[in-house]
Design an enzyme around this catalytic site. Structure first.
Site, PDB file in Angstrom:
ATOM      1  N   TYR A 110     -20.625  29.227   5.138  1.00 58.92           N
ATOM      2  CA  TYR A 110     -20.697  28.866   6.364  1.00 58.92           C
ATOM      3  C   TYR A 110     -21.264  30.006   7.198  1.00 58.92           C
ATOM      4  O   TYR A 110     -20.637  31.018   7.376  1.00 58.92           O
ATOM      5  CB  TYR A 110     -19.363  28.580   6.757  1.00 58.92           C
ATOM      6  CG  TYR A 110     -19.306  28.200   8.648  1.00 58.92           C
ATOM      7  CD1 TYR A 110     -19.841  27.046   8.917  1.00 58.92           C
ATOM      8  CD2 TYR A 110     -18.982  29.063   9.310  1.00 58.92           C
ATOM      9  CE1 TYR A 110     -19.821  26.700  10.320  1.00 58.92           C
ATOM     10  CE2 TYR A 110     -19.073  28.869  10.808  1.00 58.92           C
ATOM     11  CZ  TYR A 110     -19.552  27.783  11.160  1.00 58.92           C
ATOM     12  OH  TYR A 110     -19.455  27.419  12.507  1.00 58.92           O
ATOM     13  N   TRP A 112     -24.839  31.409  10.187  1.00 58.19           N
ATOM     14  CA  TRP A 112     -26.076  31.610  10.711  1.00 58.19           C
ATOM     15  C   TRP A 112     -26.877  32.327  10.126  1.00 58.19           C
ATOM     16  O   TRP A 112     -27.607  33.353  10.497  1.00 58.19           O
ATOM     17  CB  TRP A 112     -26.044  31.909  12.254  1.00 58.19           C
ATOM     18  CG  TRP A 112     -25.280  31.025  12.987  1.00 58.19           C
ATOM     19  CD1 TRP A 112     -24.022  30.539  13.080  1.00 58.19           C
ATOM     20  CD2 TRP A 112     -25.949  30.479  14.511  1.00 58.19           C
ATOM     21  NE1 TRP A 112     -23.750  29.714  14.310  1.00 58.19           N
ATOM     22  CE2 TRP A 112     -24.909  29.688  15.095  1.00 58.19           C
ATOM     23  CE3 TRP A 112     -27.196  30.383  14.934  1.00 58.19           C
ATOM     24  CZ2 TRP A 112     -25.226  28.720  16.108  1.00 58.19           C
ATOM     25  CZ3 TRP A 112     -27.236  29.701  16.115  1.00 58.19           C
ATOM     26  CH2 TRP A 112     -26.229  28.865  16.744  1.00 58.19           C
TER      27      TRP A 112
END
Length: 762
Positions: A110, A112
């Protein structure tokens, strides 16, 4: 002269001067009127001291083999060759699958991790694990864990609240009043997943004010709205009570639009009984809310009347649902907007996330984007993303989630690529214990993040600057080429090449690669995508040469305008086809922490509760202005924000004087869960009894061998409670926590957050 090249990141497109194998300087891409300061973290990032330069294995795992241990994060590493890494990792994956099944692998990943469409780490690891037979996965996000569950129940979607939200230009032209719960923080609009080429929010708000528009901000932080506004600083966590009070005035003064409520909504009557206190004997009046929130009842009454007198947009920031009972704030915000009857009208209605990311308010693309297929996961087991510690510590235990009774799996191998849960997850001492339970923890990362330091096997990944890709986002009109800026640093490799080697050794190489190199995948995905479009685009080679491709967008959008125009033809994806102010489904679940309509629940961490007598300051752990989450925390922009090398903690001068503190002091921030050091910044724009400490400082324990050790760098997640929003969503609650602050009188330990771990000789 060193070459100048263009590329794209989450916080903006840019041109870069590349020299000596690193980014030497950057400049915003032309046309971006308000570039993000986080671009300043890019120079020096490729060869930063924190880079993972070689495959590495924790010494204890290499000597003793896989198994649970509390030594993760404290032991030395051993450098190994790529051939050894592939052999060891493939062997461990095969052992776990054969002995425990694919459900025993948790594909966390998880974060960016990359703006690229192909080299996106989460897509890569999920595709690989699916080829291997599947994995236990997570649902929703730390940012929007509560919203992702409650909004589909109430309005049939949550994605449309962001990608098809009312556009800034429509707000500028039509809105009289924006009432913003949680503010409208422009610092957060610097980023967008997939990348962004323009940042229009600041200009839009300037134009809005110039046309006579007004902004009301409910937030303990003055700078949650940049520029002029009517600022209300309530007790943190009391926004739902305030919204209920505004709704009470609308209901009792005949200001609610009952035609809209009857035509487009269901269940208002049930909610109104609660609002008026008919059943519980407690009217949710402005006087009631004033005692809870610390605001003036007359001000709330006047605001409700003002909201009903013109075109009003009610907005709720993402931060308000990252707390206990976080489902209630967006649900109540939508209900308040429905009572005004302006949903679907230009400039009126509801917004969720304005000022939370550079997506709400931007025109959506009329088409999708190229995407790497992840395949089908044969394993159906999942957890809410913020329940990772519960899963690891409580295998076989049942839990409630969204009307279902599920069971935590027995995870033996955690496979993480492209994320740092030490930024996202609550209660880091508990997370460290949880990470001690699996047999093996694998991390792909370009940097020695805290998660990488807690791994058994560390795979050195390339950054976006060291590989070819392209990217764009669903609310940005440009698909942008991202050519490699420099050669890979050290022994780092693209995740695709790592997974290709592992897949070949495990017998699923053909299904993973489909016979394509990275470059061939880029062209294949582009060509497959372009064949689905109803407009012409250039060939892949022509696109790559040009560097950017402008795509069509849907302009002038108003959220739910089609539903308002014809609620039969454009039914919502709810059981009633309408906005569900009362949800019979949620009510039937019988949860004591999430009722069938928006409800005020007293927070577990707030200044009105018993914990405040021991921990009298309410800490807001919001997003940083100087970086995206924890990414590139070692960069120049992020480091320039530090105080004495530590994350800054903002506090009201009154609270500082009470504790004998001055600007620049190093302080200990603590409660009964943990402690961290931070550097004091004094700010009258912070409500008294409130302190603000951003997330994202890399966790840096004073004693890595002590699971309860103080973080010397200022990570607030050593303080937060590891409990879900409710039985409905089990979302992240890490935005609010009660603490005490005192001057740190000892010699402050050095910050080693960005130093690589110690390596032992082979």
């Amino acid at each position: 002269m060193p070459p100048v090249r263009t590329s794209l990141t989450h916080w903006g497109a840019f041109s870069a001067v590349v020299d000596a194998g690193d980014i030497a300087s950057v400049a915003p891409w032309g046309g971006d009127a308000d570039p993000s300061p986080a671009l300043g973290n890019l120079p020096g990032s490729v060869r930063h001291i924190s880079r993972v330069t070689t495959p590495a294995v924790r010494r204890g795992w290499l000597v003793d083999g896989p198994g649970p241990t509390i030594r993760r994060g404290a032991e030395e590493f051993v450098a190994i060759s790529w051939d050894e890494l592939v052999k060891l990792l493939a062997g461990e994956l095969r052992r776990v699958v054969d002995a425990h099944g694919n459900e025993a692998i948790y594909g966390g990943s998880y974060g960016w991790s990359s703006a690229g469409r192909f080299h996106h780490a989460q897509s890569q690891v999920h595709r690989f694990l699916n080829c291997l037979g599947g994995f236990t996965f997570s649902r929703h996000s730390y940012s929007l864990g509560a919203t992702g569950v409650i909004m589909p129940r109430v309005v049939g979607t949550h994605d449309d609240l962001f990608k098809r939200s009312t556009q800034w230009d429509v707000i500028v032209e039509n809105t009289d009043l924006m009432v913003c719960f949680g503010g409208l923080a422009l610092k957060n609009t610097g980023v967008n997943h997939g990348g962004t080429t323009a940042h229009p929010a600041r200009d839009a708000l300037n134009r809005f004010r110039a046309k006579g528009g007004r902004i009301v901000s409910f937030s303990p932080l003055r700078d949650d709205v940049d520029g002029p506004c009517d600022w209300f600083a309530p007790v943190p966590g009391t926004d739902v009570a305030i919204m209920l009070a505004l709704a009470f005035v609308l209901a009792t003064e005949s200001l609610a639009d009952r035609d809209f409520l009857g035509t487009y909504c269901t269940g208002y009557e049930r909610f109104e009984r609660y609002l008026l206190g008919i059943d519980d004997g407690t009217p949710k009046s402005p006087q009631w809310a004033a005692a809870i929130s610390g605001l003036d009842a007359a001000d709330l009454t006047a605001l409700a009347r003002r909201m009903a007198s013109g075109r009003t947009m009610v907005t709720v920031s993402w931060s308000l649902q990252r707390t206990r009972h976080g489902e209630q704030a967006p649900w109540m915000g939508l209900t308040l907007a429905a009572m005004l009857g302006q949903i679907g009208l230009p400039g009126g209605g509801f917004g969720h996330g304005y000022g939370s990311m550079n997506e709400p308010g931007l025109a959506p693309l009329r088409c999708g984007l190229p995407r790497l297929p992840q395949g089908i996961n044969p394993v159906s087991t999942f957890i809410p993303v913020a329940a990772v510690s519960d899963m690891l510590l409580q295998p076989g235990e049942p839990f409630d989630y969204n009307g279902r009774r599920l069971t935590y799996p027995d995870i033996r191998l955690v496979y993480w690529a492209g994320g740092n849960p030490f930024h996202h997850h609550q209660n880091l001492p508990r997370l460290r214990r949880a990470l001690g339970r699996p047999d093996t923890v694998v991390v792909h990362d370009p940097y020695w993040t805290p998660m990488a330091k807690h791994a058994d096997i560390v795979v050195p990944s390339t950054t976006f600057a060291e590989r070819d890709d392209y990217s764009g986002s669903r609310n940005d009109p440009v698909l942008m080429a991202m050519p490699r800026l420099t050669e890979p640093h050290g022994q780092s490799r693209d995740d695709y090449d790592t997974f290709s080697a592992l897949a070949a050794r495990l017998g699923c190489g053909d299904s993973f690669t489909e016979g394509r190199s990275s470059r061939e995948w880029l062209q294949h995905l582009y060509d497959t995508w372009s064949a689905t479009l109803d407009f012409e685009v250039p060939s892949f080679d022509a696109f790559w040469e040009a560097g950017a491709l402008r795509l069509p967008t849907d302009d002038g959008l108003t959220l739910l305008a089609d539903f308002r125009a014809d609620p039969s033809a454009h039914r919502l994806a709810t059981p009633s086809g309408r906005i569900e102010i009362f949800s019979a489904d949620i009510d039937s679940f019988g949860y004591d922490d999430c009722a069938g309509h928006p409800t005020w629940f007293e927070p577990s961490e707030w200044l009105g509760g018993p914990r405040a007598s021991e921990f009298p300051l309410h800490l807001l752990a919001n997003q940083p202005a100087s970086r995206l989450h924890s990414q590139l925390d070692g960069g120049a922009a992020s480091q320039a924000s530090k105080v004495a090398g530590r994350e800054p903690i903002r506090m009201n001068p009154f609270d500082a004087r009470e504790r004998g503190l001055a600007a620049g002091d190093v302080v200990k921030v603590f409660n009964d869960r943990g402690s961290c050091l931070a550097g004091v910044v004094l700010d009258n724009g912070v409500r008294p009894q409130v302190v603000q400490l951003s997330t994202g400082a890399w966790f840096d324990p004073a004693d890595p061998g002590d699971l309860d050790s103080m973080c010397v760098h200022g990570n607030p997640n050593v303080l937060t409670d590891d409990v879900g929003t409710s039985s409905l969503a089990h979302g992240c609650t890490g935005a609010h926590v009660l603490v005490q602050v005192e001057k740190y009188s000892d010699a402050a330990p050095p910050v080693r957050a960005h130093q690589p771990p110690v390596f032992a000789p082979r």
